[in-house]
Design a protein around this motif. Structure first.
Motif, PDB file in Angstrom:
ATOM      1  N   LEU A  93      51.954  46.770  50.150  1.00  0.00           N
ATOM      2  CA  LEU A  93      50.567  45.905  51.372  1.00  0.00           C
ATOM      3  C   LEU A  93      49.992  46.327  51.542  1.00  0.00           C
ATOM      4  N   GLU A  94      49.597  47.323  50.596  1.00  0.00           N
ATOM      5  CA  GLU A  94      47.945  48.029  50.792  1.00  0.00           C
ATOM      6  C   GLU A  94      47.384  47.560  49.624  1.00  0.00           C
ATOM      7  N   ILE A  95      47.883  47.042  48.991  1.00  0.00           N
ATOM      8  CA  ILE A  95      47.757  47.203  47.163  1.00  0.00           C
ATOM      9  C   ILE A  95      47.541  46.183  46.196  1.00  0.00           C
ATOM     10  N   ALA A 102      39.648  37.064  38.273  1.00  0.00           N
ATOM     11  CA  ALA A 102      39.119  37.753  38.225  1.00  0.00           C
ATOM     12  C   ALA A 102      38.884  39.180  36.486  1.00  0.00           C
ATOM     13  N   GLY A 103      37.333  39.509  36.354  1.00  0.00           N
ATOM     14  CA  GLY A 103      37.694  40.391  35.440  1.00  0.00           C
ATOM     15  C   GLY A 103      38.696  41.986  36.218  1.00  0.00           C
ATOM     16  N   TYR A 104      39.046  43.223  35.451  1.00  0.00           N
ATOM     17  CA  TYR A 104      40.226  43.602  36.246  1.00  0.00           C
ATOM     18  C   TYR A 104      39.034  45.065  36.623  1.00  0.00           C
ATOM     19  N   GLY A 105      37.811  45.473  36.529  1.00  0.00           N
ATOM     20  CA  GLY A 105      36.570  45.689  36.866  1.00  0.00           C
ATOM     21  C   GLY A 105      35.937  45.281  37.909  1.00  0.00           C
ATOM     22  N   SER A 106      36.244  44.008  38.559  1.00  0.00           N
ATOM     23  CA  SER A 106      35.252  43.200  39.575  1.00  0.00           C
ATOM     24  C   SER A 106      35.079  43.693  40.839  1.00  0.00           C
ATOM     25  N   VAL A 107      33.846  44.155  40.844  1.00  0.00           N
ATOM     26  CA  VAL A 107      33.344  44.531  41.923  1.00  0.00           C
ATOM     27  C   VAL A 107      33.506  43.416  43.188  1.00  0.00           C
ATOM     28  N   PHE A 121      47.151  46.726  39.373  1.00  0.00           N
ATOM     29  CA  PHE A 121      46.872  46.961  37.841  1.00  0.00           C
ATOM     30  C   PHE A 121      44.892  46.027  37.646  1.00  0.00           C
ATOM     31  N   VAL A 122      44.862  46.126  38.307  1.00  0.00           N
ATOM     32  CA  VAL A 122      42.760  45.302  38.081  1.00  0.00           C
ATOM     33  C   VAL A 122      42.679  47.058  38.874  1.00  0.00           C
ATOM     34  N   ASN A 123      41.177  47.353  38.627  1.00  0.00           N
ATOM     35  CA  ASN A 123      40.467  48.866  38.795  1.00  0.00           C
ATOM     36  C   ASN A 123      40.891  49.370  40.902  1.00  0.00           C
ATOM     37  N   THR A 242      52.983  38.871  35.637  1.00  0.00           N
ATOM     38  CA  THR A 242      51.527  38.382  36.017  1.00  0.00           C
ATOM     39  C   THR A 242      50.496  39.058  35.655  1.00  0.00           C
ATOM     40  N   SER A 243      49.952  39.813  35.867  1.00  0.00           N
ATOM     41  CA  SER A 243      49.089  41.274  36.315  1.00  0.00           C
ATOM     42  C   SER A 243      48.506  41.879  34.893  1.00  0.00           C
ATOM     43  N   GLY A 244      49.498  42.451  34.570  1.00  0.00           N
ATOM     44  CA  GLY A 244      49.370  43.143  33.267  1.00  0.00           C
ATOM     45  C   GLY A 244      48.599  43.403  32.124  1.00  0.00           C
TER      46      GLY A 244
END
Ligand code: GLU
Length: 310
Positions: A93-95, A102-107, A121-123, A242-244
């Motif tokens: 629920l929190e993550i 978007a890229g894995y390091g997208s701000v 799995f994104v940063n 889906t996201s790894g």
């Protein structure tokens, strides 16, 4: 009558597939480039190659540099998540659990979503996992190493201080993500401490045999001695699919059809529910940031062994 050339047992068949797949992976590795995102990892030899397959029946097959520890980087996000889920099955629920383009390091993605990460799995999601592990376990790096050693307590698993320092000195994007999370009130612990633990966790080193065996609980459908409950195992595999694999999840689902996690150190771990796991290390990365050799090896092994969730 079986001839000598015909593999007869399942382990012999899988060993033959592993050797064929490893050759295929080694050939494909020359198309990639070793990542320089973390300066301390830029000099890892491009020719390193290791592959291991662990089965739920207890077989462990491996080839190449399979005893050599490598920097697991984002593979650690998978194990840290599982440590957190042991304690907090509702941490999703929190993550979050949804895919993102978007890229894995997208701000920007994080900012657009008011500080809510897309998935673990994104940063941003992984940094929240580390933060919650500080709250619940005190020592995220130690707890993640503990899960990696759960099958073999003597396995060589450590956090490489040189790699962690190298990322601390250059990880401006991760620092920005942590500040955005803090700005939105998402972090429970001081930013610098969270980042130090996150970089230490990414800097964990282990070999392909250890990782393949440590991930076996995600392939286990019996539920016996599993550190996670059944629903968590199912959800982790779904979100891996889906996201790894950074932006290549759709491509990997189409070509391979296995939940998998990739890291910029060149490692990939893939799960075949009910059967086993595959871990490959080959440092050169493709344009999506996935190990070119590891993808080719896993694709070939999955094809030959007919491992696919579909
Ligand atoms: N430590 C790296 C980072 O946080 C890991 C990246 C990766 O392996 O995907 O950017």
């Amino acid at each position: 009558m079986a001839t000598c050339a015909e593999p007869s047992t399942e382990a012999e068949r899988l060993t033959a597939h592993l050797n064929t797949a490893a050759k295929c992976g080694q050939r494909a590795s020359i198309t990639g480039t070793v990542s320089s995102q973390i300066p301390a990892l830029a000099a890892v030899p491009a020719t390193k190659f290791a592959m291991a397959v662990a089965t739920v029946d207890g077989a462990l097959l491996h080839t190449g540099d399979s005893a050599e520890p490598f920097s697991i980087q984002s593979l650690s996000k998978l194990f840290a998540l599982c440590v957190l889920l042991q304690q907090c099955p509702d941490a999703w629920l929190e993550i979050g659990w949804g895919p993102t383009n978007a890229g894995y390091g997208s701000v920007a993605d994080l900012e657009r979503n008011n500080g809510r990460p897309a998935n673990p799995f994104v940063n941003s999601g992984a940094i929240v996992v580390t933060d919650r592990l500080i709250t619940h376990r005190g020592d995220p790096v130690g707890a993640t190493i503990g899960l990696l050693r759960s099958v073999d307590p003597h396995a060589a698993v450590t956090s490489d201080a040189r790699v962690a320092l190298s990322e601390t000195l250059t990880g401006h994007r991760n620092s920005a993500i942590a500040h955005v999370l803090a700005e939105h009130g998402v972090l429970q612990n001081p930013i610098d401490h969270v980042l130090q633990q996150y970089f230490g966790q990414c800097a964990i080193t282990a070999n392909v045999q250890t990782i393949a065996r440590a991930a076996l609980f995600l392939a286990d459908r019996t539920g016996n001695n599993n550190p996670l409950d059944e629903a968590s195992v199912r959800r982790v595999n779904a979100v891996l699919l889906t996201s790894g694999m950074y932006g290549a999840a759709g491509d990997i689902a189409y070509r391979i059809g296995l939940p998998a996690k990739s890291g910029i150190g060149g490692g990939i771990v893939a799960i075949m529910p009910g059967r086993g796991t595959i871990c490959v290390w080959s440092p050169p990365l493709d344009r999506d940031g996935n190990s070119a050799g590891a993808i080719a090896a896993i694709e070939e092994f999955a094809r030959l062994a007919r491992w696919s969730v579909f």
